[in-house]
Write a protein that holds these residues in place. Structure first.
Motif, mmCIF file in Angstrom:
data_model
loop_
_atom_site.group_PDB
_atom_site.id
_atom_site.type_symbol
_atom_site.label_atom_id
_atom_site.label_comp_id
_atom_site.label_asym_id
_atom_site.label_seq_id
_atom_site.Cartn_x
_atom_site.Cartn_y
_atom_site.Cartn_z
ATOM 1 N N TYR A 105 0.840 -1.196 0.000
ATOM 2 C CA TYR A 105 0.000 0.000 0.000
ATOM 3 C C TYR A 105 0.874 1.244 0.000
ATOM 4 N N GLN A 106 0.279 2.347 -0.417
ATOM 5 C CA GLN A 106 0.905 3.663 -0.310
ATOM 6 C C GLN A 106 -0.066 4.572 0.441
ATOM 7 N N LEU A 107 0.431 5.169 1.503
ATOM 8 C CA LEU A 107 -0.370 6.096 2.313
ATOM 9 C C LEU A 107 0.187 7.501 2.100
ATOM 10 N N THR A 108 -0.643 8.381 1.534
ATOM 11 C CA THR A 108 -0.214 9.748 1.232
ATOM 12 C C THR A 108 -1.089 10.732 1.990
ATOM 13 N N VAL A 109 -0.449 11.634 2.711
ATOM 14 C CA VAL A 109 -1.179 12.683 3.432
ATOM 15 C C VAL A 109 -0.772 14.029 2.853
ATOM 16 N N GLY A 127 -2.886 -0.407 5.103
ATOM 17 C CA GLY A 127 -2.683 1.039 5.167
ATOM 18 C C GLY A 127 -3.578 1.684 6.210
ATOM 19 N N ILE A 128 -4.797 1.180 6.310
ATOM 20 C CA ILE A 128 -5.727 1.660 7.337
ATOM 21 C C ILE A 128 -5.167 1.380 8.734
ATOM 22 N N GLN A 129 -4.587 0.196 8.919
ATOM 23 C CA GLN A 129 -4.016 -0.127 10.233
ATOM 24 C C GLN A 129 -2.878 0.830 10.589
ATOM 25 N N THR A 130 -2.041 1.167 9.599
ATOM 26 C CA THR A 130 -0.947 2.114 9.860
ATOM 27 C C THR A 130 -1.504 3.474 10.252
#
Length: 493
Positions: A105-109, A127-130
């Protein structure tokens, strides 16, 4: 590095100026592979934020609901979910990430949006868990997320946790809680140890006495098996089992969290509960009782009796209807050969099979190899693959498709990988969670007695340096095990 320092400084300044503390930390467990901060205004999550997911995607809709519930649980803030696109503040779930690892996954803020892009819905879930774990639960009200790009994927396809419900029984609600803890840590396999000498815990409709008789023991040992003698018992009947409907409910609960439940029916040893219910399946046929203390018992399934194989096939027929997992664990550990050496049926089977020992293995060890191989072939016809404890290597009967779970150390996993069998590493001295966490046993709850600090668990490397890079590919991953001889309550577990 400059970006990291900038973001750290910015957070510190924000904390000083606004008299608040930074409430988000992306350095969670397991640590993502890459965390790159960006120099933007942080994302402020509030009640106007909407979680969006692709139209008509049931898995992503469920992911969105999970995230909304996590945020509400942590902050008390209700967050809406919506199919399709939306304007304004949003958390976007999608599966556009191109990665061969389907759990990536890629998590971008950014300042106005959080995006979790997975290679599959499972990747989005991790990604949700992170994101969930990044929230400091001691300061959950002001959810300020520093802008960042996180790229992550698991190194191993198999990331497991085991739980023994045979020695002590645990409720459906607690099993669900256990599964939730696995999900929180991005684990994807739940190895469920359902049967042993001290209790049979799963309803098998064709053999009702397994739960009517085999799920109950007359009493339980008090204190430590080896250290507290003479043995004393509590005098209280103890039991419990899961109905097939409850099993289905738990399997579905785990599936919703991208966790596969791998059931274990331990054979041909650790079967006192079976023999108490159906004594004709033992070598002596009499004087069996469900185990009231821990350890290893001489009475095991009679490997020379064809009725034993019919019983096992019937049990695994029902088991595979309940558990969709491609992996089925068949135990294979700690099976004394005392009864087999004395049993006319077992000796006749040894003679009929032409088993004579090979210098390394006795004929009785080869007979166990035959039992394992026969059940493996039966399950293979049903499209399943077997996992067994590292004793299944004895006898040289297992096929290349069998998976070895290395518990007596790393040697079994190394041997399996060297012969190109897949292996899962569970060495007791690094990954048995029923051991003490502290050095001083007097300050620890009653346990089996060895010392295993958290750091040793965290530092464990599943691929042994003795393996070549090619052999290392046969290590599927690692698993921690929780045996419950000395763990009787949910709080202790």
């Amino acid at each position: 590095m400059k970006k990291l320092l900038f973001s750290t400084l910015a957070l510190c300044l924000m904390a000083c100026c606004k008299e608040t503390k930074p409430v988000v930390n992306y350095e969670v467990i397991p640590l993502p592979q890459s965390i790159e901060y960006t120099e933007q205004e942080p994302f402020q999550l509030d009640a106007k934020t909407v979680i969006t997911y692709p139209q008509g995607n049931a898995l992503q809709e469920k992911n969105a609901s999970f995230l909304a519930s996590y945020i509400q649980e942590l902050s008390g803030m209700p967050i809406k979910t919506q199919a399709g696109v939306t304007n304004g503040k949003r958390i976007v779930l999608k599966t556009d990430l191109q990665n061969a690892n389907q759990e990536a996954y890629q998590l971008t803020v950014t300042s106005d949006q959080i995006t979790i892009d997975g290679a599959s819905p499972a990747g989005v879930f991790y990604g949700i868990q992170t994101l969930r774990k990044s929230i400091d639960v001691t300061h959950p009200k002001a959810l300020v997320f520093p802008t960042v790009v996180i790229n992550d994927a698991p190194r191993f396809a198999y990331r497991g946790m085991h739980f023994d419900v045979s020695r002590h029984f645990f409720t459906v609600d607690f099993i669900k809680q256990y599964i939730d803890i696995l999900a929180l840590h991005n684990l994807n396999k739940f190895h469920w140890h359902l049967t042993d000498d001290q209790g049979w815990r799963i309803e098998i409709k064709k053999y009702p006495r397994l739960t009517e008789v085999g799920s109950m023991r007359k009493e339980t040992l008090i204190g430590h098996l080896l250290k507290d003698k003479p043995h004393q018992f509590d005098g209280k009947p103890y039991g419990g089992f899961y109905t097939q409907e409850q099993i289905k409910e738990i399997v579905k609960y785990a599936q919703d969290r991208y966790i596969t439940i791998i059931p274990e029916i331990d054979i041909p040893g650790h079967t006192l509960a079976v023999l108490t219910a159906y004594p004709e399946l033992g070598c002596t046929g009499k004087d069996y009782a469900v185990g009231t203390k821990w350890g290893v018992f001489d009475d095991v399934l009679c490997a020379g009796n064809e009725a034993s194989y019919k019983f096992l096939e019937d049990v695994f027929d029902e088991l595979t209807e309940l558990f969709p997992s491609k992996y089925i664990h068949i135990g294979g550990d700690e099976c004394p050969k005392t009864r087999w050496k004395e049993c006319p049926k077992c000796q006749a089977k040894i003679k009929a099979l032409g088993l004579k020992g090979d210098g390394e293995h006795t004929a009785e060890q080869q007979l166990q190899g035959y039992v394992v191989s026969r059940i493996e072939q039966f399950l293979k016809k049903k499209g399943r693959e077997v996992i067994g404890w590292d004793e299944i290597l004895e006898g040289n009967n297992i096929s290349q498709d069998a998976i070895v779970m290395s518990w007596r150390g790393t040697e079994g996993g190394i041997a399996a990988a060297q012969r190109h069998n897949r292996a899962i590493m569970t060495p007791h001295y690094s990954l048995y969670f029923d051991y003490n966490q502290g050095e001083d046993p007097s300050k620890e709850p009653l346990s089996i007695g060895e010392y295993l600090p958290v750091k040793k668990v965290y530092d464990y490397e599943p691929i042994d340096p003795k393996l070549t890079p090619e052999q290392g590919k046969y290590i599927l991953g690692a698993q921690a095990n929780l045996w419950t001889e000395y763990i009787a309550s949910p709080a202790h577990a």
